[in-house]
Design an enzyme around this catalytic site. Structure first.
Site, PDB file in Angstrom:
ATOM      1  N   LEU A  35      -0.350  10.136   4.442  1.00 19.10           N
ATOM      2  CA  LEU A  35      -1.591   9.497   4.004  1.00 19.10           C
ATOM      3  C   LEU A  35      -2.483  10.401   3.156  1.00 19.10           C
ATOM      4  O   LEU A  35      -3.703  10.401   3.285  1.00 19.10           O
ATOM      5  CB  LEU A  35      -2.357   8.940   5.218  1.00 19.10           C
ATOM      6  CG  LEU A  35      -1.609   7.806   5.940  1.00 19.10           C
ATOM      7  CD1 LEU A  35      -2.254   7.489   7.278  1.00 19.10           C
ATOM      8  CD2 LEU A  35      -1.553   6.541   5.077  1.00 19.10           C
ATOM      9  N   SER A  59       0.822  -1.212   0.000  1.00 22.63           N
ATOM     10  CA  SER A  59       0.000   0.000   0.000  1.00 22.63           C
ATOM     11  C   SER A  59       0.858   1.264   0.000  1.00 22.63           C
ATOM     12  O   SER A  59       1.823   1.377   0.749  1.00 22.63           O
ATOM     13  CB  SER A  59      -0.898  -0.006   1.230  1.00 22.63           C
ATOM     14  OG  SER A  59      -1.606   1.212   1.307  1.00 22.63           O
ATOM     15  N   ASN A  69       9.706   7.862   4.565  1.00 24.69           N
ATOM     16  CA  ASN A  69       8.606   8.625   3.987  1.00 24.69           C
ATOM     17  C   ASN A  69       7.696   9.152   5.065  1.00 24.69           C
ATOM     18  O   ASN A  69       7.481   8.513   6.096  1.00 24.69           O
ATOM     19  CB  ASN A  69       7.835   7.795   2.945  1.00 24.69           C
ATOM     20  CG  ASN A  69       6.648   7.056   3.543  1.00 24.69           C
ATOM     21  OD1 ASN A  69       5.571   7.625   3.753  1.00 24.69           O
ATOM     22  ND2 ASN A  69       6.850   5.777   3.842  1.00 24.69           N
ATOM     23  N   THR A 129       8.753  -0.528  -1.733  1.00 22.41           N
ATOM     24  CA  THR A 129       9.801   0.406  -2.138  1.00 22.41           C
ATOM     25  C   THR A 129      10.567  -0.057  -3.374  1.00 22.41           C
ATOM     26  O   THR A 129      11.034   0.770  -4.164  1.00 22.41           O
ATOM     27  CB  THR A 129      10.747   0.607  -0.934  1.00 22.41           C
ATOM     28  OG1 THR A 129       9.955   1.113   0.150  1.00 22.41           O
ATOM     29  CG2 THR A 129      11.860   1.583  -1.234  1.00 22.41           C
ATOM     30  N   ASN A 175       4.548  -2.681   8.521  1.00 25.12           N
ATOM     31  CA  ASN A 175       4.508  -1.307   8.063  1.00 25.12           C
ATOM     32  C   ASN A 175       5.901  -0.716   8.306  1.00 25.12           C
ATOM     33  O   ASN A 175       6.819  -1.426   8.727  1.00 25.12           O
ATOM     34  CB  ASN A 175       3.417  -0.538   8.808  1.00 25.12           C
ATOM     35  CG  ASN A 175       2.819   0.574   7.949  1.00 25.12           C
ATOM     36  OD1 ASN A 175       3.554   1.283   7.263  1.00 25.12           O
ATOM     37  ND2 ASN A 175       1.510   0.718   7.994  1.00 25.12           N
ATOM     38  N   CYS A 216      -1.961   4.680  12.163  1.00 27.53           N
ATOM     39  CA  CYS A 216      -2.453   6.053  12.038  1.00 27.53           C
ATOM     40  C   CYS A 216      -2.634   6.619  13.435  1.00 27.53           C
ATOM     41  O   CYS A 216      -3.007   5.887  14.360  1.00 27.53           O
ATOM     42  CB  CYS A 216      -3.811   6.088  11.353  1.00 27.53           C
ATOM     43  SG  CYS A 216      -3.878   5.282   9.765  1.00 27.53           S
ATOM     44  N   GLY A 243      11.071  -4.596   2.357  1.00 20.84           N
ATOM     45  CA  GLY A 243      12.341  -4.728   1.657  1.00 20.84           C
ATOM     46  C   GLY A 243      12.406  -5.781   0.578  1.00 20.84           C
ATOM     47  O   GLY A 243      13.493  -6.073   0.075  1.00 20.84           O
TER      48      GLY A 243
HETATM   49  C1  FMN Z   1       5.880   6.120   0.038  1.00 23.69           C
HETATM   50  C2  FMN Z   1       5.206   5.083   0.892  1.00 23.69           C
HETATM   51  C3  FMN Z   1       3.850   5.211   1.189  1.00 23.69           C
HETATM   52  C4  FMN Z   1       3.205   4.277   2.002  1.00 23.69           C
HETATM   53  N1  FMN Z   1       1.873   4.412   2.244  1.00 23.69           N
HETATM   54  C5  FMN Z   1       1.212   3.474   2.990  1.00 23.69           C
HETATM   55  C6  FMN Z   1      -0.196   3.558   3.190  1.00 23.69           C
HETATM   56  O1  FMN Z   1      -0.886   4.461   2.694  1.00 23.69           O
HETATM   57  N2  FMN Z   1      -0.795   2.600   3.960  1.00 23.69           N
HETATM   58  C7  FMN Z   1      -0.089   1.565   4.501  1.00 23.69           C
HETATM   59  O2  FMN Z   1      -0.673   0.732   5.162  1.00 23.69           O
HETATM   60  N3  FMN Z   1       1.250   1.450   4.302  1.00 23.69           N
HETATM   61  C8  FMN Z   1       1.912   2.379   3.547  1.00 23.69           C
HETATM   62  N4  FMN Z   1       3.274   2.241   3.323  1.00 23.69           N
HETATM   63  C9  FMN Z   1       3.999   1.091   3.889  1.00 23.69           C
HETATM   64  C10 FMN Z   1       4.188  -0.025   2.853  1.00 23.69           C
HETATM   65  O3  FMN Z   1       2.939  -0.530   2.404  1.00 23.69           O
HETATM   66  C11 FMN Z   1       5.016  -1.191   3.420  1.00 23.69           C
HETATM   67  O4  FMN Z   1       4.361  -1.716   4.553  1.00 23.69           O
HETATM   68  C12 FMN Z   1       6.422  -0.774   3.834  1.00 23.69           C
HETATM   69  O5  FMN Z   1       6.927   0.215   2.966  1.00 23.69           O
HETATM   70  C13 FMN Z   1       7.413  -1.937   3.889  1.00 23.69           C
HETATM   71  O6  FMN Z   1       7.569  -2.550   2.620  1.00 23.69           O
HETATM   72  P1  FMN Z   1       8.742  -2.168   1.562  1.00 23.69           P
HETATM   73  O7  FMN Z   1      10.025  -2.149   2.310  1.00 23.69           O
HETATM   74  O8  FMN Z   1       8.661  -3.238   0.508  1.00 23.69           O
HETATM   75  O9  FMN Z   1       8.387  -0.818   1.022  1.00 23.69           O
HETATM   76  C14 FMN Z   1       3.931   3.186   2.525  1.00 23.69           C
HETATM   77  C15 FMN Z   1       5.296   3.053   2.211  1.00 23.69           C
HETATM   78  C16 FMN Z   1       5.934   3.978   1.406  1.00 23.69           C
HETATM   79  C17 FMN Z   1       7.391   3.802   1.103  1.00 23.69           C
END
Ligand code: FMN
Ligand code: FAD
Ligand code: FES
Lengths: 256, 300
Positions: free
Chosen positions: B72, B20, B68, B264, B190, B128, B242
């Site tokens: 939201l 997300s 980041n 990401t 998250n 949140c 990751g």
């Molecule tokens: C730019 C950005 C925006 C995100 N927005 C949300 C969000 O709106 N809701 C949510 O539950 N997680 C959000 N996340 C968290 C990601 O869904 C995920 O849980 C987290 O980035 C770890 O995964 P990754 O390392 O593959 O990015 C966001 C992450 C990033 C980097």
């Protein structure tokens, strides 16, 4: 328009200044679609640097399928690019963003570039069919200036007064009594603020190319927003995405 | 070779989804891949009303990751239902709607609004700030986790995934609280709260001062938490943090995740999610794995 992600071949790289580099890459698919004011995302090979580096298109050679980027080394990513030599490959994505508007050929335009905001104005100077005057603002060392000369008058400013008007681009505009129907500008935020005010006070149509930190570069992550006067159709709030809805905006539309 | 997995009665063609907030509602990335190759698309968090998000800079790169604080930003559920769901329905993939809110009522309003919508699953982001509890995230208090899970479950038509915050002492406490509240599945992790200081400008890199750390830098933490949660609950887990390729995804499956999200990594490579699907298949071929379900929780 489709965005292309590829490992583009480096054709040549030249240092214009100690910290400003001119890079030509081969990409038929990007060159065929790209226009002035758009940018590319460049990716680092070093895996600890994940995010794309947005770099404006400085010149497009559609016949040869080549793109030129001119950038300043400010950190590890741009230093990595500066180490590339002919024959190397750089992962790129593009063309991205909207680009400069077309301007009626009966009109006149002022192209204002400040510092590393100068490179995208070169392709604008090459593409625009209207009468154009370039005003280029430098700190203390000139680059790219001669390349604007075939396309119209060129004025310059330097912060230390070592050449041209002492001060910034607007000081050069005032000193030389320049005016036009349309202003296109790219440069640091304080310059863009001043240009916006200058154009508004004189009722000149004005377009600004903005910079913001980017993560996706394609409009998905909402990192790169700019505040807008009105509620934006996509975001449904007072925000637009610099990477997708910009980087070029009508000056009245954005809050700087 | 079977790559299908099941989350709360919903069958995904493969265990790979988007994380997300990193993929919008899929439109931008549909230029790079057929969204139909993904198990599911998880949308950016949506609230009952539009949220403007935080001031910029909203992101900063860090070693092997990024921070980041988007805040939201979202267009609100009305625009989302009118525009984003019909867009996603064009593709042969499952739709998981991520929901955010400041109060329990906010979440319930969104969930009720989605009741007659063709969304397959709901993912509830509880990282949140809970405005009624003084701004502490819902996800940092097990009682709040259980209460909000129960409340959302009472109003939801679709199965509910609770997305847990890793910013807690013991993830298993939160996982059990969500399960006790009736969650159908869990998502974790998250982002981890972090900070970056720009030493040249002597200021915070993010306007919000703190932000959420994501990307390869957090993967070992995420794998550990998925493993711990998988030991503590019976409901399926969607693992993330990751993941850049099929091999990373397999690591999460082995730790106990039933599905995974790619976040990401899409910023570095817009095809990352699609390549992760192929990478898992390659792994299965290499090791002669007939059914991806054989991998889930196989390392204990
Ligand atoms: C730019 C950005 C925006 C995100 N927005 C949300 C969000 O709106 N809701 C949510 O539950 N997680 C959000 N996340 C968290 C990601 O869904 C995920 O849980 C987290 O980035 C770890 O995964 P990754 O390392 O593959 O990015 C966001 C992450 C990033 C980097
Ligand atoms: C639309 C657009 C067009 C641009 N065009 C040019 C150009 O033609 N020539 C040029 O020299 N520079 C240009 N820039 C700025 C360029 O993107 C940055 O200088 C570059 O990303 C710095 O990377 P780094 O790794 O060397 O620096 P670092 O400071 O180490 O970078 C760390 C992170 O911050 C980001 N970042 C740093 N400075 C900027 C910045 N000014 N804007 C956006 N992100 C930044 C980087 O992308 C990276 O994610 C442009 C920026 C944008 C948004
Ligand atoms: S950088 Fe992701 S929306 Fe612009």
């Amino acid at each position: 328009m489709t965005k292309i992600r590829e490992d583009a071949l480096v054709l040549r790289q030249d240092a214009l200044l100690e910290d400003v580099f001119s890079l030509w890459i081969q990409s038929e698919a990007i060159a065929a679609q790209a226009r002035a004011g758009q940018f590319l995302s460049l990716y680092c090979r070093e895996g600890s640097r994940l995010l794309p580096r947005p770099i404006s298109i400085c010149q497009i050679d559609r016949e040869r399928g080549q793109i030129r980027l001119v950038y300043r080394t400010v950190g590890a990513g741009t230093r990595e690019f500066a180490a590339c030599r002919a024959g190397d490959r750089i992962p790129v994505l593009g063309p991205l963003g909207n680009g400069f508007p077309e301007i009626d050929k009966d009109k006149s335009a002022l192209l204002l570039g400040g510092g590393i905001g100068i490179p995208p104005m070169l392709e604008a100077a090459r593409e625009l069919a209207c009468r154009k005057t370039a005003v280029l603002g430098y700190r203390d060392q000139m680059f790219l200036k001669e390349e604007f000369e075939p396309f119209g008058p060129v004025y310059v400013s330097s912060e230390d007064g070592s050449f041209g008007t002492r001060g910034n681009v607007l000081d050069a505009v005032r000193e030389n009594g320049l005016t036009a129907d349309v202003i296109l500008a790219c440069g640091p935020r304080p310059m863009l603020k001043a240009v916006k005010e200058y154009a508004a006070a004189r009722g000149i149509e004005c377009w600004l190319s903005l910079e913001e930190r980017m993560a996706c570069g394609v409009g998905a992550c909402l990192a790169c927003v700019c505040q807008t006067k009105d509620v934006d159709g996509h975001s449904n709030v007072h925000n637009r995405r610099v990477c997708k809805d910009g980087p070029v905006f009508r000056a009245e539309e954005v809050e700087l | 070779m079977n790559t299908r997995v099941n989350i709360a009665g919903v069958e995904l063609k493969n265990p790979v989804m988007t994380a997300s907030g990193t993929f919008g509602s899929g439109e931008e990335y549909s230029e790079f891949m057929d969204l139909g190759c993904l198990g599911a698309v998880v949308t950016k968090g949506v609230a009952n009303v539009p949220w403007p998000g935080n001031p910029v800079p909203r992101i900063a790169e860090t070693y092997g990751g990024m921070l980041n604080a988007i805040g939201l930003q979202n267009p609100g559920i009305d625009v989302f239902v009118r525009r984003d769901i019909p867009f996603l329905r064009q593709f042969d993939t499952k739709i998981i709607v991520n929901v955010c809110g400041r109060t329990t009522e906010d979440y319930v309003e969104v969930v009720e609004r989605l009741a007659d919508q063709p969304a397959d699953l709901l993912e509830i982001n509880i990282s949140c700030p809970n405005v009624k509890e003084g701004g502490i995230a819902f996800g940092q208090d097990p009682k709040a986790v259980e209460a909000i899970t129960r409340e959302v479950k009472r109003h939801a038509r679709q199965p509910v995934i609770m997305k847990l915050s890793p910013n807690v002492t013991d993830i298993t406490v939160m996982a059990k609280a969500a399960e006790a509240g009736g969650a159908d599945a869990l998502s974790l992790i998250n982002t981890l709260t972090g900070m970056k200081i720009d030493i040249h400008r002597r200021t915070f890199a993010l306007a919000n001062k703190t932000g959420g750390l994501s990307g390869p830098a957090i993967k070992p933490v995420a794998v550990r938490m998925v493993y711990q949660a998988a030991q503590a609950v019976r409901i399926p887990i969607i693992g993330m943090g990751g993941i850049q390729n099929g091999e990373d995804a397999v690591e999460f499956l082995l730790a106990g995740a039933t599905a995974v999200s790619v976040g990401t990594a899409s910023f570095h490579n817009p095809m990352a999610a699609a390549e992760t699907v192929r990478g898992i298949e390659d792994y299965m071929r290499t090791y002669g794995i007939e059914d991806v379900n054989q991998l889930i929780g196989a390392v204990r």
